[in-house]
Design a protein around this motif. Structure first.
Motif, PDB file in Angstrom:
ATOM      1  N   TYR A 103       0.843  -1.187   0.000  1.00 34.82           N
ATOM      2  CA  TYR A 103       0.000   0.000   0.000  1.00 34.82           C
ATOM      3  C   TYR A 103       0.888   1.250   0.000  1.00 34.82           C
ATOM      4  O   TYR A 103       1.726   1.425   0.890  1.00 34.82           O
ATOM      5  CB  TYR A 103      -0.918   0.005   1.237  1.00 34.82           C
ATOM      6  CG  TYR A 103      -1.704  -1.275   1.383  1.00 34.82           C
ATOM      7  CD1 TYR A 103      -2.964  -1.420   0.815  1.00 34.82           C
ATOM      8  CD2 TYR A 103      -1.160  -2.378   2.065  1.00 34.82           C
ATOM      9  CE1 TYR A 103      -3.679  -2.608   0.927  1.00 34.82           C
ATOM     10  CE2 TYR A 103      -1.860  -3.578   2.180  1.00 34.82           C
ATOM     11  CZ  TYR A 103      -3.112  -3.682   1.608  1.00 34.82           C
ATOM     12  OH  TYR A 103      -3.816  -4.868   1.714  1.00 34.82           O
ATOM     13  N   LEU A 104       0.694   2.111  -0.977  1.00 38.56           N
ATOM     14  CA  LEU A 104       1.489   3.323  -1.110  1.00 38.56           C
ATOM     15  C   LEU A 104       0.975   4.413  -0.173  1.00 38.56           C
ATOM     16  O   LEU A 104      -0.222   4.703  -0.135  1.00 38.56           O
ATOM     17  CB  LEU A 104       1.428   3.825  -2.555  1.00 38.56           C
ATOM     18  CG  LEU A 104       2.112   5.164  -2.838  1.00 38.56           C
ATOM     19  CD1 LEU A 104       3.621   5.050  -2.676  1.00 38.56           C
ATOM     20  CD2 LEU A 104       1.754   5.661  -4.242  1.00 38.56           C
ATOM     21  N   PHE A 105       1.912   5.009   0.551  1.00 42.79           N
ATOM     22  CA  PHE A 105       1.631   6.196   1.355  1.00 42.79           C
ATOM     23  C   PHE A 105       2.636   7.274   0.967  1.00 42.79           C
ATOM     24  O   PHE A 105       3.810   6.985   0.744  1.00 42.79           O
ATOM     25  CB  PHE A 105       1.744   5.896   2.852  1.00 42.79           C
ATOM     26  CG  PHE A 105       0.558   5.172   3.415  1.00 42.79           C
ATOM     27  CD1 PHE A 105      -0.427   5.854   4.115  1.00 42.79           C
ATOM     28  CD2 PHE A 105       0.415   3.807   3.238  1.00 42.79           C
ATOM     29  CE1 PHE A 105      -1.530   5.193   4.623  1.00 42.79           C
ATOM     30  CE2 PHE A 105      -0.690   3.125   3.737  1.00 42.79           C
ATOM     31  CZ  PHE A 105      -1.669   3.821   4.433  1.00 42.79           C
ATOM     32  N   PHE A 106       2.171   8.514   0.881  1.00 41.51           N
ATOM     33  CA  PHE A 106       3.049   9.633   0.616  1.00 41.51           C
ATOM     34  C   PHE A 106       2.632  10.783   1.515  1.00 41.51           C
ATOM     35  O   PHE A 106       1.531  10.752   2.103  1.00 41.51           O
ATOM     36  CB  PHE A 106       3.012  10.026  -0.871  1.00 41.51           C
ATOM     37  CG  PHE A 106       1.639  10.275  -1.433  1.00 41.51           C
ATOM     38  CD1 PHE A 106       1.054  11.529  -1.362  1.00 41.51           C
ATOM     39  CD2 PHE A 106       0.922   9.244  -2.036  1.00 41.51           C
ATOM     40  CE1 PHE A 106      -0.207  11.766  -1.885  1.00 41.51           C
ATOM     41  CE2 PHE A 106      -0.350   9.465  -2.560  1.00 41.51           C
ATOM     42  CZ  PHE A 106      -0.910  10.733  -2.480  1.00 41.51           C
ATOM     43  N   PRO A 107       3.467  11.786   1.696  1.00 45.69           N
ATOM     44  CA  PRO A 107       3.117  12.865   2.626  1.00 45.69           C
ATOM     45  C   PRO A 107       1.759  13.489   2.304  1.00 45.69           C
ATOM     46  O   PRO A 107       1.487  13.845   1.149  1.00 45.69           O
ATOM     47  CB  PRO A 107       4.270  13.868   2.422  1.00 45.69           C
ATOM     48  CG  PRO A 107       5.430  13.019   2.015  1.00 45.69           C
ATOM     49  CD  PRO A 107       4.828  11.944   1.151  1.00 45.69           C
ATOM     50  N   PHE A 108       0.922  13.556   3.330  1.00 44.56           N
ATOM     51  CA  PHE A 108      -0.396  14.200   3.248  1.00 44.56           C
ATOM     52  C   PHE A 108      -1.333  13.489   2.277  1.00 44.56           C
ATOM     53  O   PHE A 108      -2.238  14.106   1.701  1.00 44.56           O
ATOM     54  CB  PHE A 108      -0.248  15.684   2.863  1.00 44.56           C
ATOM     55  CG  PHE A 108       0.958  16.353   3.448  1.00 44.56           C
ATOM     56  CD1 PHE A 108       1.140  16.411   4.823  1.00 44.56           C
ATOM     57  CD2 PHE A 108       1.932  16.901   2.633  1.00 44.56           C
ATOM     58  CE1 PHE A 108       2.265  17.015   5.371  1.00 44.56           C
ATOM     59  CE2 PHE A 108       3.056  17.505   3.163  1.00 44.56           C
ATOM     60  CZ  PHE A 108       3.227  17.565   4.534  1.00 44.56           C
ATOM     61  N   CYS A 109      -1.162  12.182   2.094  1.00 48.65           N
ATOM     62  CA  CYS A 109      -1.968  11.445   1.112  1.00 48.65           C
ATOM     63  C   CYS A 109      -3.441  11.373   1.496  1.00 48.65           C
ATOM     64  O   CYS A 109      -4.278  11.038   0.648  1.00 48.65           O
ATOM     65  CB  CYS A 109      -1.402  10.043   0.899  1.00 48.65           C
ATOM     66  SG  CYS A 109      -1.365   8.995   2.380  1.00 48.65           S
ATOM     67  N   GLU A 110      -3.765  11.685   2.740  1.00 48.63           N
ATOM     68  CA  GLU A 110      -5.171  11.658   3.143  1.00 48.63           C
ATOM     69  C   GLU A 110      -5.968  12.803   2.521  1.00 48.63           C
ATOM     70  O   GLU A 110      -7.188  12.721   2.392  1.00 48.63           O
ATOM     71  CB  GLU A 110      -5.290  11.722   4.676  1.00 48.63           C
ATOM     72  CG  GLU A 110      -4.825  10.460   5.382  1.00 48.63           C
ATOM     73  CD  GLU A 110      -3.310  10.338   5.455  1.00 48.63           C
ATOM     74  OE1 GLU A 110      -2.802   9.218   5.651  1.00 48.63           O
ATOM     75  OE2 GLU A 110      -2.613  11.381   5.306  1.00 48.63           O
ATOM     76  N   THR A 111      -5.292  13.883   2.144  1.00 47.97           N
ATOM     77  CA  THR A 111      -5.990  15.060   1.608  1.00 47.97           C
ATOM     78  C   THR A 111      -5.495  15.462   0.224  1.00 47.97           C
ATOM     79  O   THR A 111      -6.065  16.382  -0.377  1.00 47.97           O
ATOM     80  CB  THR A 111      -5.828  16.262   2.558  1.00 47.97           C
ATOM     81  OG1 THR A 111      -4.430  16.526   2.769  1.00 47.97           O
ATOM     82  CG2 THR A 111      -6.495  15.978   3.897  1.00 47.97           C
ATOM     83  N   ARG A 112      -4.451  14.818  -0.289  1.00 47.50           N
ATOM     84  CA  ARG A 112      -3.908  15.173  -1.592  1.00 47.50           C
ATOM     85  C   ARG A 112      -3.759  13.922  -2.448  1.00 47.50           C
ATOM     86  O   ARG A 112      -3.590  12.813  -1.931  1.00 47.50           O
ATOM     87  CB  ARG A 112      -2.557  15.880  -1.450  1.00 47.50           C
ATOM     88  CG  ARG A 112      -2.638  17.145  -0.590  1.00 47.50           C
ATOM     89  CD  ARG A 112      -1.329  17.868  -0.510  1.00 47.50           C
ATOM     90  NE  ARG A 112      -1.375  18.944   0.472  1.00 47.50           N
ATOM     91  CZ  ARG A 112      -0.349  19.731   0.767  1.00 47.50           C
ATOM     92  NH1 ARG A 112       0.809  19.565   0.137  1.00 47.50           N
ATOM     93  NH2 ARG A 112      -0.469  20.676   1.672  1.00 47.50           N
ATOM     94  N   THR A 113      -3.804  14.096  -3.749  1.00 49.79           N
ATOM     95  CA  THR A 113      -3.744  12.949  -4.657  1.00 49.79           C
ATOM     96  C   THR A 113      -2.315  12.699  -5.114  1.00 49.79           C
ATOM     97  O   THR A 113      -1.435  13.559  -5.008  1.00 49.79           O
ATOM     98  CB  THR A 113      -4.617  13.187  -5.903  1.00 49.79           C
ATOM     99  OG1 THR A 113      -4.033  14.250  -6.684  1.00 49.79           O
ATOM    100  CG2 THR A 113      -6.041  13.552  -5.512  1.00 49.79           C
ATOM    101  N   ILE A 114      -2.115  11.515  -5.658  1.00 53.07           N
ATOM    102  CA  ILE A 114      -0.809  11.164  -6.191  1.00 53.07           C
ATOM    103  C   ILE A 114      -0.423  12.101  -7.333  1.00 53.07           C
ATOM    104  O   ILE A 114       0.746  12.477  -7.493  1.00 53.07           O
ATOM    105  CB  ILE A 114      -0.794   9.689  -6.645  1.00 53.07           C
ATOM    106  CG1 ILE A 114       0.611   9.254  -7.074  1.00 53.07           C
ATOM    107  CG2 ILE A 114      -1.808   9.429  -7.745  1.00 53.07           C
ATOM    108  CD1 ILE A 114       1.601   9.149  -5.951  1.00 53.07           C
ATOM    109  N   GLY A 115      -1.393  12.521  -8.131  1.00 50.81           N
ATOM    110  CA  GLY A 115      -1.112  13.440  -9.231  1.00 50.81           C
ATOM    111  C   GLY A 115      -0.616  14.792  -8.746  1.00 50.81           C
ATOM    112  O   GLY A 115       0.301  15.378  -9.339  1.00 50.81           O
TER     113      GLY A 115
END
Length: 289
Positions: A103-115
């Motif tokens: 499962y990919l997680f990135f900074p602030f992924c709860e409110t921002r998209t991968i794009g």
């Protein structure tokens, strides 16, 4: 849509690769396939390619949202060949790859998209992003014999380290802005893990270009793609939380009977939130706020 092979997908569905980011999920077994797909759909990928054996099934709610491609790693098909084939077909497009129960997680992924994240990363003149593969494992292996449980997921909160990546072609001097990262289950149970597979770094997010090739060690033939940051400041990094190593250690007859539990004094429940990974230093927001 379902395709009999990657070649058929590229012959009929290549226009789907005209806009990214595109995710490739390689399915090795039937564990948590549905949750892996849903997680990456929710992350905002434009297209999700699911490369999986023909005999596996998908839940009804995701069939219409992904592109299923017959692909069998157990039968000997190589994921690096598939990634490189897609790279050649989609120059300039951001790509991502992972395996089921990752499962990919990135900074602030709860409110921002991968794009949104990759748009910022590209503005910093970066064409690849370092991802740390953080091992997850079930806390109770008697209840979850395959070591996988989303509700009882644990991770190591410390024990991660980096070493210089030496260059054999340059008298073993350290490579610029490249490190080998270690930790998690592959560090604690290294006697069961072949040395070339002990790293936890993976360049899982990258922009395809002509001549680019992924190698079996999760690095690229372009050395700049293997760097963790640009020369002038720290860049974004991401994390892939993964049950893959725990599954393998419990499936392997040579290690399963040596492991009654993966928990130790540095285990902590995984909270399924990017803030925990940021607080533990397991990914870097760089200049993105």
């Amino acid at each position: 849509m379902q395709y009999s092979s990657l070649d058929q997908f590229l012959a009929t569905g290549k226009p789907l690769l005209a806009k990214g980011p595109v995710a490739m999920i390689f399915v090795e077994d039937e564990i948590e396939v549905d949750t892996t797909i849903r997680h990456h759909l929710d992350s905002g990928f434009t297209q999700v390619l699911v490369l999986m054996p023909e005999g596996f099934t998908l839940p009804e709610d995701v069939i219409s949202k992904v592109h299923r491609i017959n692909f069998d790693m157990v039968a000997g098909q190589d994921f690096t060949d598939a990634v490189n084939t897609v790279i050649a077909a989609a120059p300039g497009i951001w790509l991502y790859y992972c395996f089921n129960a990752e499962y990919l997680f990135f900074p602030f992924c709860e409110t921002r998209t991968i794009g949104e994240m990759l748009a910022f990363h590209a503005e910093e003149r970066r064409d690849a992003m370092l991802c740390y593969v953080i091992d997850l494992y079930a806390g109770d292996l008697y209840r979850h014999s395959n070591a996988v449980s989303l509700e009882d997921a644990h991770m190591d909160k410390s024990g991660y380290y980096a070493l210089a990546r030496n260059d054999p072609a340059n008298h073993n001097h350290p490579k610029e802005r490249q490190l080998d990262f270690f930790g998690g289950l592959r560090w604690r149970y290294e006697e069961h893990i072949p040395a070339p597979r002990r790293n936890i770094d993976r360049i899982a997010l990258f922009r395809a270009c002509d001549g680019l090739n992924l190698e079996p060690n999760h690095r690229f033939n372009d050395e700049e793609y293997n760097t963790y940051a640009c020369p002038w400041h720290h860049n974004l990094t991401a994390a892939i939380v993964s049950f893959r190593t725990a599954k393998a250690l419990k499936r392997n007859p040579g290690s399963t009977f040596d492991i009654e539990t993966f928990k130790w004094h540095n285990s902590t429940p995984f909270e399924w939130h990017s803030r925990q990974l940021l607080d533990l230093g397991l990914m870097e927001p760089g200049q993105w706020f």
